[in-house]
Scaffold this motif. Structure first.
Motif, PDB file in Angstrom:
ATOM      1  N   UNK A   1      46.130  33.523  19.370  1.00 54.01           N
ATOM      2  CA  UNK A   1      46.530  32.338  19.735  1.00 54.01           C
ATOM      3  C   UNK A   1      45.513  31.609  20.766  1.00 54.01           C
ATOM      4  N   UNK A   2      45.010  32.596  21.595  1.00 53.63           N
ATOM      5  CA  UNK A   2      43.967  32.005  22.238  1.00 53.63           C
ATOM      6  C   UNK A   2      42.628  31.633  21.560  1.00 53.63           C
ATOM      7  N   UNK A   3      42.364  32.554  20.762  1.00 57.40           N
ATOM      8  CA  UNK A   3      41.391  32.036  19.704  1.00 57.40           C
ATOM      9  C   UNK A   3      41.388  30.810  19.064  1.00 57.40           C
ATOM     10  N   UNK A   4      42.630  30.634  18.663  1.00 60.79           N
ATOM     11  CA  UNK A   4      42.952  29.315  17.766  1.00 60.79           C
ATOM     12  C   UNK A   4      42.754  28.227  18.745  1.00 60.79           C
ATOM     13  N   UNK A   5      43.100  28.310  20.073  1.00 53.42           N
ATOM     14  CA  UNK A   5      43.207  27.160  21.063  1.00 53.42           C
ATOM     15  C   UNK A   5      41.672  26.984  21.210  1.00 53.42           C
ATOM     16  N   UNK A   6      40.724  28.002  21.379  1.00 55.21           N
ATOM     17  CA  UNK A   6      39.403  27.976  21.587  1.00 55.21           C
ATOM     18  C   UNK A   6      38.709  27.054  20.480  1.00 55.21           C
ATOM     19  N   UNK A   7      38.962  27.531  19.291  1.00 58.51           N
ATOM     20  CA  UNK A   7      38.583  26.774  18.164  1.00 58.51           C
ATOM     21  C   UNK A   7      39.034  25.293  18.183  1.00 58.51           C
TER      22      UNK A   7
ATOM     23  N   UNK B   1      42.954  31.296  13.084  1.00 60.25           N
ATOM     24  CA  UNK B   1      43.523  32.352  13.685  1.00 60.25           C
ATOM     25  C   UNK B   1      44.778  31.936  14.011  1.00 60.25           C
ATOM     26  N   UNK B   2      45.090  30.488  13.954  1.00 58.92           N
ATOM     27  CA  UNK B   2      46.525  30.020  14.058  1.00 58.92           C
ATOM     28  C   UNK B   2      47.384  30.663  12.868  1.00 58.92           C
ATOM     29  N   UNK B   3      46.716  30.706  11.614  1.00 59.31           N
ATOM     30  CA  UNK B   3      47.815  31.147  10.637  1.00 59.31           C
ATOM     31  C   UNK B   3      47.997  32.678  10.837  1.00 59.31           C
ATOM     32  N   UNK B   4      47.099  33.593  11.316  1.00 60.57           N
ATOM     33  CA  UNK B   4      47.477  34.785  11.756  1.00 60.57           C
ATOM     34  C   UNK B   4      48.496  34.826  12.815  1.00 60.57           C
ATOM     35  N   UNK B   5      48.426  34.084  13.562  1.00 58.97           N
ATOM     36  CA  UNK B   5      49.398  34.118  14.629  1.00 58.97           C
ATOM     37  C   UNK B   5      50.794  33.752  14.156  1.00 58.97           C
ATOM     38  N   UNK B   6      50.933  32.425  13.188  1.00 61.93           N
ATOM     39  CA  UNK B   6      51.951  32.321  12.816  1.00 61.93           C
ATOM     40  C   UNK B   6      52.433  33.395  11.897  1.00 61.93           C
ATOM     41  N   UNK B   7      51.653  34.333  11.082  1.00 59.61           N
ATOM     42  CA  UNK B   7      52.134  35.236  10.162  1.00 59.61           C
ATOM     43  C   UNK B   7      52.706  36.459  11.254  1.00 59.61           C
TER      44      UNK B   7
ATOM     45  N   UNK C   1      59.965  37.939  13.845  1.00 61.94           N
ATOM     46  CA  UNK C   1      61.370  37.307  13.570  1.00 61.94           C
ATOM     47  C   UNK C   1      61.815  38.081  12.671  1.00 61.94           C
ATOM     48  N   UNK C   2      61.378  38.352  11.582  1.00 66.00           N
ATOM     49  CA  UNK C   2      61.913  39.241  10.561  1.00 66.00           C
ATOM     50  C   UNK C   2      62.557  40.520  10.763  1.00 66.00           C
ATOM     51  N   UNK C   3      61.722  41.279  11.627  1.00 65.23           N
ATOM     52  CA  UNK C   3      62.047  42.473  12.148  1.00 65.23           C
ATOM     53  C   UNK C   3      63.211  42.257  13.025  1.00 65.23           C
ATOM     54  N   UNK C   4      63.326  41.539  13.787  1.00 66.27           N
ATOM     55  CA  UNK C   4      64.335  41.104  14.824  1.00 66.27           C
ATOM     56  C   UNK C   4      65.565  40.817  14.051  1.00 66.27           C
ATOM     57  N   UNK C   5      65.525  40.019  13.084  1.00 66.83           N
ATOM     58  CA  UNK C   5      66.749  39.562  12.363  1.00 66.83           C
ATOM     59  C   UNK C   5      67.207  40.819  11.339  1.00 66.83           C
ATOM     60  N   UNK C   6      66.439  41.763  11.104  1.00 71.66           N
ATOM     61  CA  UNK C   6      66.823  42.853  10.413  1.00 71.66           C
ATOM     62  C   UNK C   6      67.677  44.036  11.359  1.00 71.66           C
ATOM     63  N   UNK C   7      67.136  44.097  12.634  1.00 69.21           N
ATOM     64  CA  UNK C   7      67.705  44.959  13.389  1.00 69.21           C
ATOM     65  C   UNK C   7      68.994  44.488  14.316  1.00 69.21           C
ATOM     66  N   UNK C   8      69.318  43.204  14.009  1.00 68.49           N
ATOM     67  CA  UNK C   8      70.407  42.480  14.673  1.00 68.49           C
ATOM     68  C   UNK C   8      71.619  42.935  14.097  1.00 68.49           C
TER      69      UNK C   8
END
Length: 256
Positions: free
Chosen positions: A113-119, A177-183, A189-196
């Motif tokens: 996230x920081x790398x993307x903001x710097x870019x 880097x924003x793409x990797x951050x979103x990924x 989120x998927x891990x949290x939904x699976x363990x809910x």
């Protein structure tokens, strides 16, 4: 973890663009005037956005702080360049600081996230300097000039174009880097939904109890109300008809 290639490209091109834009901002050579009437034949006048210098080719001497008698500095194009170029340098420095905090230096994992903001900041700074240089180059013929003199483009415009392009490319590379951050956010989120729901919030349905009153046997199973595959609810490969919920109330059937 190795530093991603996109971050390496951005963190290398960013400082290079900063040096070029800083030189273009400070050096008085945005345009050159030669063969000025009533002046020495070997004199070349370098005009920048802050200062005017006269260079004599024969003696290799340079005189700066030349008085502006034509109203060159009061022109709108020069005023715009005075505002955009320092702003671009300041935003570039801020972008490099933010990007250096995001790129892996003293930590194992980069902060995407920081790398993307710097870019993003580097990309904006490149656009600011590119607007200033392009605007000046477009109006270079319309700026005040002594009649009869020859006009040439100074090296500051070339450095400004190069620095702007390097910052735009470096900023775009870091912005990936924003793409990797979103990924990563989607994976979390998927891990949290699976363990809910969490194990701490699972409520037991009933507790196994046997009521010996009047020979009636009350069987209640202790299990969690969490949907799980059939292979886990039926580990012994018991038939559906033999499930405890289908047991009869007679003790003999229960024992069987």
């Amino acid at each position: 973890m190795r530093t991603p290639t996109a971050m390496i490209v951005g963190i290398v091109l960013g400082p290079c663009g900063l040096v070029l834009n800083l030189t273009s901002t400070l050096a008085p050579a945005w345009r050159d005037l030669s063969r000025i009437p009533d002046q020495a034949y070997d004199m070349i006048q370098h005009q920048g956005i802050w200062d005017i210098c006269n260079e004599f080719q024969g003696t290799q001497k340079t005189q700066c702080n030349i008085k502006d008698t034509l109203g060159y500095f009061s022109h709108q194009t020069v005023q715009v360049a005075k505002g955009l170029m320092p702003s671009s340098v300041a935003v570039t420095v801020l972008g490099l600081v933010v990007a250096s905090l995001g790129v892996r230096c003293w930590q194992d994992m980069p902060q995407y996230l920081l790398a993307g903001l710097g870019g993003l900041l580097l990309f904006v700074s490149g656009l600011l300097s590119l607007i200033a240089v392009s605007w000046y180059n477009h109006d270079i013929q319309n700026l005040p000039i002594t009649a009869g003199s020859s006009l040439a483009v100074g090296y500051c415009l070339v450095l400004g174009y190069l620095g702007s392009c390097l910052e735009i490319i470096g900023g775009f590379s870091l912005s990936l880097s924003f793409a990797q951050c979103c990924k990563e956010r989607k994976l979390k989120k998927a891990a949290m939904d699976y363990s809910y729901p969490p194990s701490s919030q699972r409520v037991p349905a009933t507790t196994a109890a046997v009521s010996p009153s009047f020979g009636n046997t009350e069987i209640q199973m202790d299990y969690y109300r969490t949907p799980t595959p059939r292979s886990y609810t039926n580990p012994q490969d018991v038939l559906e008809s033999e499930h405890p919920s289908n047991w009869s109330r007679f003790p003999c059937d229960s024992d069987l």
